[in-house]
Design a protein around this motif. Structure first.
Motif, PDB file in Angstrom:
ATOM      1  N   ILE A 229    -102.710 -11.899 -41.675  1.00 42.57           N
ATOM      2  CA  ILE A 229    -101.879 -11.355 -42.756  1.00 42.57           C
ATOM      3  C   ILE A 229    -102.390 -12.036 -43.731  1.00 42.57           C
ATOM      4  O   ILE A 229    -102.259 -13.193 -44.066  1.00 42.57           O
ATOM      5  N   LEU A 230    -102.360 -11.002 -45.082  1.00 41.49           N
ATOM      6  CA  LEU A 230    -102.474 -11.434 -46.234  1.00 41.49           C
ATOM      7  C   LEU A 230    -101.015 -11.484 -47.056  1.00 41.49           C
ATOM      8  O   LEU A 230    -100.522 -12.475 -47.664  1.00 41.49           O
ATOM      9  N   LYS A 231    -100.596 -10.399 -47.093  1.00 41.76           N
ATOM     10  CA  LYS A 231     -99.360 -10.216 -47.996  1.00 41.76           C
ATOM     11  C   LYS A 231     -98.452  -9.017 -47.266  1.00 41.76           C
ATOM     12  O   LYS A 231     -99.129  -8.090 -46.615  1.00 41.76           O
ATOM     13  N   SER A 232     -97.104  -8.907 -47.211  1.00 44.92           N
ATOM     14  CA  SER A 232     -96.625  -7.683 -47.131  1.00 44.92           C
ATOM     15  C   SER A 232     -95.297  -7.478 -47.822  1.00 44.92           C
ATOM     16  O   SER A 232     -94.840  -8.468 -48.800  1.00 44.92           O
ATOM     17  N   GLU A 233     -95.042  -6.181 -47.908  1.00 41.90           N
ATOM     18  CA  GLU A 233     -93.599  -5.886 -48.802  1.00 41.90           C
ATOM     19  C   GLU A 233     -92.978  -4.666 -48.352  1.00 41.90           C
ATOM     20  O   GLU A 233     -93.605  -3.948 -47.779  1.00 41.90           O
ATOM     21  N   GLY A 234     -91.698  -4.666 -48.702  1.00 42.93           N
ATOM     22  CA  GLY A 234     -90.901  -3.440 -48.060  1.00 42.93           C
ATOM     23  C   GLY A 234     -90.241  -3.820 -46.897  1.00 42.93           C
ATOM     24  O   GLY A 234     -89.984  -5.315 -46.441  1.00 42.93           O
ATOM     25  N   SER A 235     -89.649  -2.654 -46.250  1.00 48.65           N
ATOM     26  CA  SER A 235     -88.711  -2.901 -44.979  1.00 48.65           C
ATOM     27  C   SER A 235     -89.133  -1.591 -44.065  1.00 48.65           C
ATOM     28  O   SER A 235     -89.873  -0.775 -44.431  1.00 48.65           O
ATOM     29  N   TRP A 236     -88.954  -1.753 -42.943  1.00 45.95           N
ATOM     30  CA  TRP A 236     -89.054  -1.046 -41.930  1.00 45.95           C
ATOM     31  C   TRP A 236     -87.858  -1.163 -40.878  1.00 45.95           C
ATOM     32  O   TRP A 236     -87.815  -2.127 -40.100  1.00 45.95           O
ATOM     33  N   GLY A 237     -87.210  -0.180 -40.600  1.00 41.33           N
ATOM     34  CA  GLY A 237     -86.071  -0.072 -39.735  1.00 41.33           C
ATOM     35  C   GLY A 237     -85.050  -0.840 -40.486  1.00 41.33           C
ATOM     36  O   GLY A 237     -83.876  -1.491 -39.422  1.00 41.33           O
ATOM     37  N   GLY A 238     -85.008  -0.920 -41.950  1.00 36.41           N
ATOM     38  CA  GLY A 238     -83.787  -1.512 -42.421  1.00 36.41           C
ATOM     39  C   GLY A 238     -83.894  -3.003 -42.465  1.00 36.41           C
ATOM     40  O   GLY A 238     -83.276  -3.861 -42.988  1.00 36.41           O
ATOM     41  N   ARG A 239     -85.215  -3.554 -42.196  1.00 35.47           N
ATOM     42  CA  ARG A 239     -85.357  -4.936 -42.212  1.00 35.47           C
ATOM     43  C   ARG A 239     -86.792  -5.470 -42.538  1.00 35.47           C
ATOM     44  O   ARG A 239     -87.636  -4.761 -42.362  1.00 35.47           O
ATOM     45  N   ASP A 240     -87.171  -6.770 -42.996  1.00 34.05           N
ATOM     46  CA  ASP A 240     -88.361  -7.137 -42.914  1.00 34.05           C
ATOM     47  C   ASP A 240     -89.072  -7.414 -41.762  1.00 34.05           C
ATOM     48  O   ASP A 240     -88.555  -8.327 -41.044  1.00 34.05           O
ATOM     49  N   PRO A 241     -90.223  -6.732 -41.302  1.00 34.67           N
ATOM     50  CA  PRO A 241     -90.677  -6.907 -40.014  1.00 34.67           C
ATOM     51  C   PRO A 241     -91.227  -8.393 -39.800  1.00 34.67           C
ATOM     52  O   PRO A 241     -91.311  -9.005 -38.626  1.00 34.67           O
ATOM     53  N   LEU A 242     -91.612  -9.137 -40.890  1.00 34.31           N
ATOM     54  CA  LEU A 242     -91.960 -10.679 -40.768  1.00 34.31           C
ATOM     55  C   LEU A 242     -91.064 -11.800 -40.432  1.00 34.31           C
ATOM     56  O   LEU A 242     -91.313 -12.746 -40.887  1.00 34.31           O
ATOM     57  N   GLU A 243     -89.811 -11.102 -40.823  1.00 37.11           N
ATOM     58  CA  GLU A 243     -88.795 -11.963 -40.908  1.00 37.11           C
ATOM     59  C   GLU A 243     -88.811 -13.350 -39.906  1.00 37.11           C
ATOM     60  O   GLU A 243     -88.639 -14.302 -40.123  1.00 37.11           O
ATOM     61  N   ARG A 244     -88.804 -12.518 -38.862  1.00 38.09           N
ATOM     62  CA  ARG A 244     -88.669 -13.525 -37.493  1.00 38.09           C
ATOM     63  C   ARG A 244     -89.865 -14.328 -37.294  1.00 38.09           C
ATOM     64  O   ARG A 244     -89.932 -15.540 -37.096  1.00 38.09           O
ATOM     65  N   LEU A 245     -91.041 -13.907 -37.857  1.00 39.14           N
ATOM     66  CA  LEU A 245     -92.281 -14.711 -37.784  1.00 39.14           C
ATOM     67  C   LEU A 245     -92.054 -15.920 -38.778  1.00 39.14           C
ATOM     68  O   LEU A 245     -92.456 -16.852 -38.503  1.00 39.14           O
ATOM     69  N   SER A 246     -91.603 -15.764 -39.900  1.00 39.51           N
ATOM     70  CA  SER A 246     -91.143 -16.915 -41.028  1.00 39.51           C
ATOM     71  C   SER A 246     -90.107 -17.887 -40.276  1.00 39.51           C
ATOM     72  O   SER A 246     -90.326 -18.961 -40.255  1.00 39.51           O
ATOM     73  N   ALA A 247     -89.325 -17.397 -39.537  1.00 41.04           N
ATOM     74  CA  ALA A 247     -88.381 -18.251 -38.924  1.00 41.04           C
ATOM     75  C   ALA A 247     -88.737 -19.108 -37.844  1.00 41.04           C
ATOM     76  O   ALA A 247     -88.726 -20.321 -37.583  1.00 41.04           O
ATOM     77  N   LEU A 248     -89.842 -18.567 -37.139  1.00 38.66           N
ATOM     78  CA  LEU A 248     -90.579 -19.252 -35.991  1.00 38.66           C
ATOM     79  C   LEU A 248     -91.440 -20.307 -36.518  1.00 38.66           C
ATOM     80  O   LEU A 248     -91.473 -21.368 -36.118  1.00 38.66           O
ATOM     81  N   GLN A 249     -91.909 -20.020 -37.675  1.00 39.88           N
ATOM     82  CA  GLN A 249     -93.033 -21.165 -38.186  1.00 39.88           C
ATOM     83  C   GLN A 249     -92.260 -21.865 -39.019  1.00 39.88           C
ATOM     84  O   GLN A 249     -92.699 -23.092 -39.151  1.00 39.88           O
ATOM     85  N   ALA A 250     -90.819 -21.611 -39.595  1.00 37.99           N
ATOM     86  CA  ALA A 250     -90.359 -22.756 -40.145  1.00 37.99           C
ATOM     87  C   ALA A 250     -89.548 -23.758 -39.118  1.00 37.99           C
ATOM     88  O   ALA A 250     -89.550 -24.952 -39.716  1.00 37.99           O
TER      89      ALA A 250
END
Length: 252
Positions: A229-250
């Motif tokens: 993944i390089l970049k992403s923007e916007g939402s799908w299903g009312g949320r950022d699809p990569l939000e959980r990925l960021s949380a896991l990596q944090a």
């Protein structure tokens, strides 16, 4: 919202970029417009400066792994020579502006190919640059199902859907396709290659389906590709699809 890859400190600006644009349309008039564009948008897409391979696709309902199409969802896959061109054209090119003007929701994700095998429309559209460490991985699997085994294939899909839907490691999954029931593509995001491989190799409906595909020669054409993944923007299903990925990596 725009974010760089959660798995890298900065995106690589050179080399082929593959972009997936997800559009959601709600009013009936916009859904009908989007349906017509499956034929009408091909010429303006082909004329877009810098574009390489492209495909207009619909999506299945739910997570997409169903034979029932989602009439409000459209996905455009494109390849570009670099990230700057990909970002500029998917934002400013007239054909993309028309989609954005009517869409109620848009999610765009820019990817760099890390491996690819097979063919799509009798060509290899991706230019892999090799693995990029043990980072988040996007898996793309595309196939043309042979007509004589169409019912056999779709009978197995509900069990596979339940398996992937119940996997805690999968970050995002969506089934799309150019022609309903015949041309199928799965698009999924995993935290790393280990999690993806564990699902693919585990004994269950997915592994058994793969064995049946190989034994029966179910696909007339198939392609398997992996991306970073390089970049992403916007939402799908009312949320950022990569939000959980960021949380896991944090949390690591």
């Amino acid at each position: 919202m725009t974010r760089n890859s959660p798995a890298t400190s900065a995106p690589n600006l050179s080399g082929q970029v593959v972009t997936m644009c997800f559009f959601r349309f709600r009013p009936l008039r916009h859904r009908l417009w989007a349906f017509a564009q499956m034929a009408l948008a091909r010429r303006p897409l082909a004329r877009t400066e810098g574009i390489g391979f492209f495909k207009l696709m619909g999506a299945g309902t739910g997570e997409g792994f169903t034979p029932k199409p989602d009439t409000g969802a459209v996905v455009i896959l494109t390849t570009w020579p670099d990230l700057a061109t990909a970002e500029r054209q998917t934002r400013d090119a007239p054909v993309f502006r028309r989609y954005r003007a009517r869409a109620d929701e848009v999610w765009t994700i820019h990817l760099t190919p890390r491996s690819a095998w097979g063919a799509w429309s009798r060509q290899m559209p991706f230019q892999p640059r090799g693995p990029v460490g043990d980072t988040a991985v996007v898996a793309l699997t595309r196939a043309t199902v042979r007509l004589p085994v169409l019912l056999k294939f779709w009978r197995r899909v509900p069990d596979i859907q339940r398996a992937i839907g119940g996997d805690a490691n999968v970050i995002f999954k969506q089934g799309v396709g150019e022609v309903p029931w015949l041309h199928q593509m799965t698009f999924s995001i995993w935290p790393d290659t280990r999690a993806m491989a564990a699902f693919a190799r585990a004994d269950g409906p997915h592994a058994r389906a793969i064995a049946a595909v190989r034994a029966g020669n179910w696909f007339a054409e198939e392609l398997y590709a992996r991306f970073s993944i390089l970049k992403s923007e916007g939402s799908w299903g009312g949320r950022d699809p990569l939000e959980r990925l960021s949380a896991l990596q944090a949390a690591e």
